[in-house]
Design a protein around this motif. Structure first.
Motif, PDB file in Angstrom:
ATOM      1  N   THR A  92     -36.919 -13.641 -12.395  1.00 44.53           N
ATOM      2  CA  THR A  92     -36.465 -13.308 -11.160  1.00 44.53           C
ATOM      3  C   THR A  92     -35.048 -13.252 -10.896  1.00 44.53           C
ATOM      4  OG1 THR A  92     -38.275 -14.843 -10.478  1.00 44.53           O
ATOM      5  CG2 THR A  92     -36.566 -14.713  -8.844  1.00 44.53           C
ATOM      6  N   GLU A  93     -34.339 -13.909 -11.438  1.00 42.60           N
ATOM      7  CA  GLU A  93     -32.853 -13.764 -11.796  1.00 42.60           C
ATOM      8  C   GLU A  93     -32.460 -12.275 -11.875  1.00 42.60           C
ATOM      9  OE1 GLU A  93     -34.538 -16.029 -13.242  1.00 42.60           O
ATOM     10  OE2 GLU A  93     -33.592 -17.890 -13.638  1.00 42.60           O
ATOM     11  N   MET A  94     -32.924 -11.469 -12.839  1.00 43.25           N
ATOM     12  CA  MET A  94     -32.873 -10.089 -13.065  1.00 43.25           C
ATOM     13  C   MET A  94     -32.986  -9.192 -11.997  1.00 43.25           C
ATOM     14  SD  MET A  94     -34.105  -9.662 -17.005  1.00 43.25           S
ATOM     15  CE  MET A  94     -33.408 -10.862 -18.098  1.00 43.25           C
ATOM     16  N   GLY A  95     -33.449  -9.559 -10.714  1.00 37.84           N
ATOM     17  CA  GLY A  95     -34.229  -8.959  -9.720  1.00 37.84           C
ATOM     18  C   GLY A  95     -35.504  -8.585 -10.145  1.00 37.84           C
ATOM     19  N   LEU A  96     -36.269  -9.623 -10.671  1.00 39.59           N
ATOM     20  CA  LEU A  96     -37.766  -9.490 -11.231  1.00 39.59           C
ATOM     21  C   LEU A  96     -38.095  -8.215 -12.279  1.00 39.59           C
ATOM     22  CD1 LEU A  96     -38.885  -9.109  -7.637  1.00 39.59           C
ATOM     23  CD2 LEU A  96     -38.896 -11.171  -8.919  1.00 39.59           C
ATOM     24  N   GLY A  97     -37.403  -7.434 -12.383  1.00 43.77           N
ATOM     25  CA  GLY A  97     -37.516  -6.282 -13.158  1.00 43.77           C
ATOM     26  C   GLY A  97     -36.228  -6.434 -14.553  1.00 43.77           C
ATOM     27  N   GLY A  98     -36.604  -6.275 -15.789  1.00 41.36           N
ATOM     28  CA  GLY A  98     -35.440  -6.197 -16.659  1.00 41.36           C
ATOM     29  C   GLY A  98     -35.518  -4.938 -17.529  1.00 41.36           C
ATOM     30  N   GLY A  99     -36.904  -4.601 -18.111  1.00 35.85           N
ATOM     31  CA  GLY A  99     -36.891  -3.600 -18.947  1.00 35.85           C
ATOM     32  C   GLY A  99     -38.164  -3.426 -19.312  1.00 35.85           C
ATOM     33  N   TYR A 103     -37.974  -3.399 -25.480  1.00 36.78           N
ATOM     34  CA  TYR A 103     -37.458  -2.948 -24.158  1.00 36.78           C
ATOM     35  C   TYR A 103     -36.514  -2.236 -24.191  1.00 36.78           C
ATOM     36  CZ  TYR A 103     -39.859  -7.580 -23.964  1.00 36.78           C
ATOM     37  OH  TYR A 103     -40.680  -8.872 -24.196  1.00 36.78           O
ATOM     38  N   HIS A 104     -36.606  -1.064 -23.287  1.00 34.58           N
ATOM     39  CA  HIS A 104     -35.549  -0.237 -23.006  1.00 34.58           C
ATOM     40  C   HIS A 104     -35.109  -0.831 -21.345  1.00 34.58           C
ATOM     41  CE1 HIS A 104     -35.542   2.779 -25.869  1.00 34.58           C
ATOM     42  NE2 HIS A 104     -36.682   3.420 -25.483  1.00 34.58           N
ATOM     43  N   THR A 144     -34.031   8.329 -26.626  1.00 41.82           N
ATOM     44  CA  THR A 144     -33.055   8.151 -25.644  1.00 41.82           C
ATOM     45  C   THR A 144     -31.851   7.229 -26.284  1.00 41.82           C
ATOM     46  OG1 THR A 144     -32.589   6.867 -23.416  1.00 41.82           O
ATOM     47  CG2 THR A 144     -34.092   5.858 -25.385  1.00 41.82           C
ATOM     48  N   SER A 145     -30.734   7.383 -25.479  1.00 42.64           N
ATOM     49  CA  SER A 145     -29.379   6.723 -25.985  1.00 42.64           C
ATOM     50  C   SER A 145     -29.767   5.328 -25.399  1.00 42.64           C
ATOM     51  CB  SER A 145     -28.208   7.231 -25.345  1.00 42.64           C
ATOM     52  OG  SER A 145     -28.545   8.467 -25.361  1.00 42.64           O
ATOM     53  N   LEU A 146     -30.860   4.767 -24.322  1.00 42.95           N
ATOM     54  CA  LEU A 146     -30.764   3.457 -23.987  1.00 42.95           C
ATOM     55  C   LEU A 146     -31.177   2.489 -25.269  1.00 42.95           C
ATOM     56  CD1 LEU A 146     -32.981   4.192 -20.747  1.00 42.95           C
ATOM     57  CD2 LEU A 146     -30.473   3.608 -20.981  1.00 42.95           C
ATOM     58  N   LYS A 147     -30.706   1.546 -25.072  1.00 40.50           N
ATOM     59  CA  LYS A 147     -30.817   0.323 -26.049  1.00 40.50           C
ATOM     60  C   LYS A 147     -32.351  -0.211 -26.119  1.00 40.50           C
ATOM     61  CE  LYS A 147     -26.170  -1.520 -26.339  1.00 40.50           C
ATOM     62  NZ  LYS A 147     -25.257  -2.771 -26.361  1.00 40.50           N
TER      63      LYS A 147
END
Ligand SMILES: [Zn+2]
Length: 438
Positions: free
Chosen positions: A241-248, A257-258, A317-320
């Motif tokens: 929830t703290e992340m805004g429900l979604g993180g990756g 996870y991206h 992708t360049s995303l981690k």
């Protein structure tokens, strides 16, 4: 087969306004800019942050400088609540109350503005595009009753994708939910790992395209079991929830996870010292919100243990890639004089046994020995060897094997076939009772 690039890549290019291919440099320049804005907003508008950040350096000249800022923790949210807000209370559209245990005093409340909620919906829309196509019928086994709840935002995101969300809510009765799956002819579903396992173990005849398991951590044994029972691809979503429900969310390479790197800045720090760890090393996941207006979180400690997987993702992708969460800082229960056990250890061992779909665990400490009590729920009772297989699987956990061989741990197991729904859908723990084992 070539693995398609995560849809989060083009989404983030668009969000950060970068022309051409997404690069680490483009992401990090954007993140630095957003961090400066978030820090400025927090210092100027939030009574909590004004004090909390009063000794922090200014200005921020690189992302690395953030390491000199203090952390925020769950306890700060409990203690200071509304003082976190950067907007007036009438701008808050949704409040989520977490872990109301009753013993710690104040509950933990997270506040979102309408714009904050839109960020989540937009992430769900683009994240779900990883494995959902227009026209797909997607059953949502997350809370969806209230406007702005996680399932409600997910349903809106799916509609934007052209898919057909079916709002169900968490599983309370396995047979009833299986009936809905049949009647609605679902292609995919999104749910909580142990609840989805319960469905899959009871109805191996279903064939789904994909399943998204959503929570802070997903047992590997559950992923393997659901894939095997339903012949489908299983994806993991990381969020709180703290992340805004979604993180990756995972891409088709299934390599961790991206992350929502345009909305969240992630760090990995040493769980004890709080110092940043070297790239690729394991530590505690810490994040800072980059776009939230109502209640920004700065260097929030998640308690989750993970690492960034070195090297590029096969999707290009360049995303981690954040490795799947396997452990939390808390939740270790002592068994015997030196060993300790987590719910994750038990999940991997017990869910590897093919008819197990849920269990409750508790440890009681007695003088000189500890007892692990297990109530195990299975789909078939006519299997005499089942208890033996569960016991053997339990002994594959090194801590259990070690403590049992020293006669400092004993296991007591009851097997049941009747349970209409998993009792604890959210954070599961090993309960503990009795004096510490001297
Ligand atoms: Zn990827």
């Amino acid at each position: 087969m070539e693995i398609p690039i995560t849809p989060l890549d083009s989404w983030i290019i668009h969000k950060i306004g970068h022309p051409g291919r997404l690069t680490r440099q483009a992401i990090e320049e954007y993140q630095l800019e957003q961090l400066r804005e978030t820090l400025c907003l927090a210092r100027s508008q939030s009574p909590f942050y004004r004090k909390h950040l009063s000794r922090a350096p200014e200005p921020l000249s690189s992302l690395g400088d953030l390491a000199q800022f203090p952390f925020t923790a769950a306890q700060d949210i409990r203690d200071f609540g509304l003082q976190f807000l950067c907007v007036s209370q009438d701008k808050i559209q949704r409040v989520v109350t977490l872990d109301t245990t009753g013993t710690t005093g104040q509950p933990k409340r997270i506040y979102f503005t309408e714009e904050d909620q839109e960020l989540t919906t937009d992430f769900f829309h683009n994240g779900m595009a990883t494995f959902t196509a227009p026209g797909d019928r997607v059953l949502i086994l997350l809370p969806c009753e209230r406007a702005g709840s996680v399932g409600d935002l997910l349903a809106t995101g799916l509609q934007r994708l052209g898919a057909e969300p079916i709002r169900h809510g968490i599983v309370r009765d396995i047979a009833q939910t299986l009936g809905v799956m049949r009647a609605e002819k679902v292609d995919s579903l999104v749910g909580i790992p142990v609840q989805v396992l319960g469905l899959a173990r009871h109805s191996p005849e279903f064939r789904l395209k994909s399943v998204l398991l959503s929570t802070d951590y997903v047992p590997d044994a559950v992923v393997r079991a659901v894939e095997r029972e339903w012949h489908c691809q299983v994806y993991n979503h990381y969020g709180m929830t703290e992340m805004g429900l979604g993180g990756g969310v995972e891409c088709l390479a299934h390599r961790g996870y991206h992350l929502r790197e345009a909305d969240l800045y992630f760090e990995i720090v040493h769980p004890e010292t709080g110092q940043p760890v070297a790239e690729g090393e394991t530590g505690e996941v810490v994040f800072t919100t980059l776009t939230r207006a109502g209640m920004p979180l700065i260097r929030y400690r998640t308690g989750d243990i993970s690492r960034f997987i070195p090297g590029a993702c096969p999707c290009g992708t360049s995303l981690k890639n954040l490795e799947w969460i396997r452990a939390r800082k808390t939740g270790r229960v002592a068994v015997g004089p030196v060993e300790s056990l987590t719910i994750a250890d038990l999940d991997e061992a017990l869910f590897s046994v093919d008819s197990v779909y849920d269990y409750d665990a508790s440890v009681s400490h007695e003088p000189g020995r500890d007892i692990l009590h297990l109530s195990v729920y299975v789909t078939r009772e006519d299997e005499p060897a089942l208890k033996k297989r569960i016991a053997e699987s339990l002994e594959t956990i090194p801590a259990v094997q070690q403590a049992m061989s020293q006669a400092s741990l004993f296991a007591q197991m009851d097997i049941y076939t009747k349970r209409t729904a998993p009792v604890s859908p959210f954070k599961r723990t090993i309960r503990e009772s009795g004096a510490s084992g001297q």
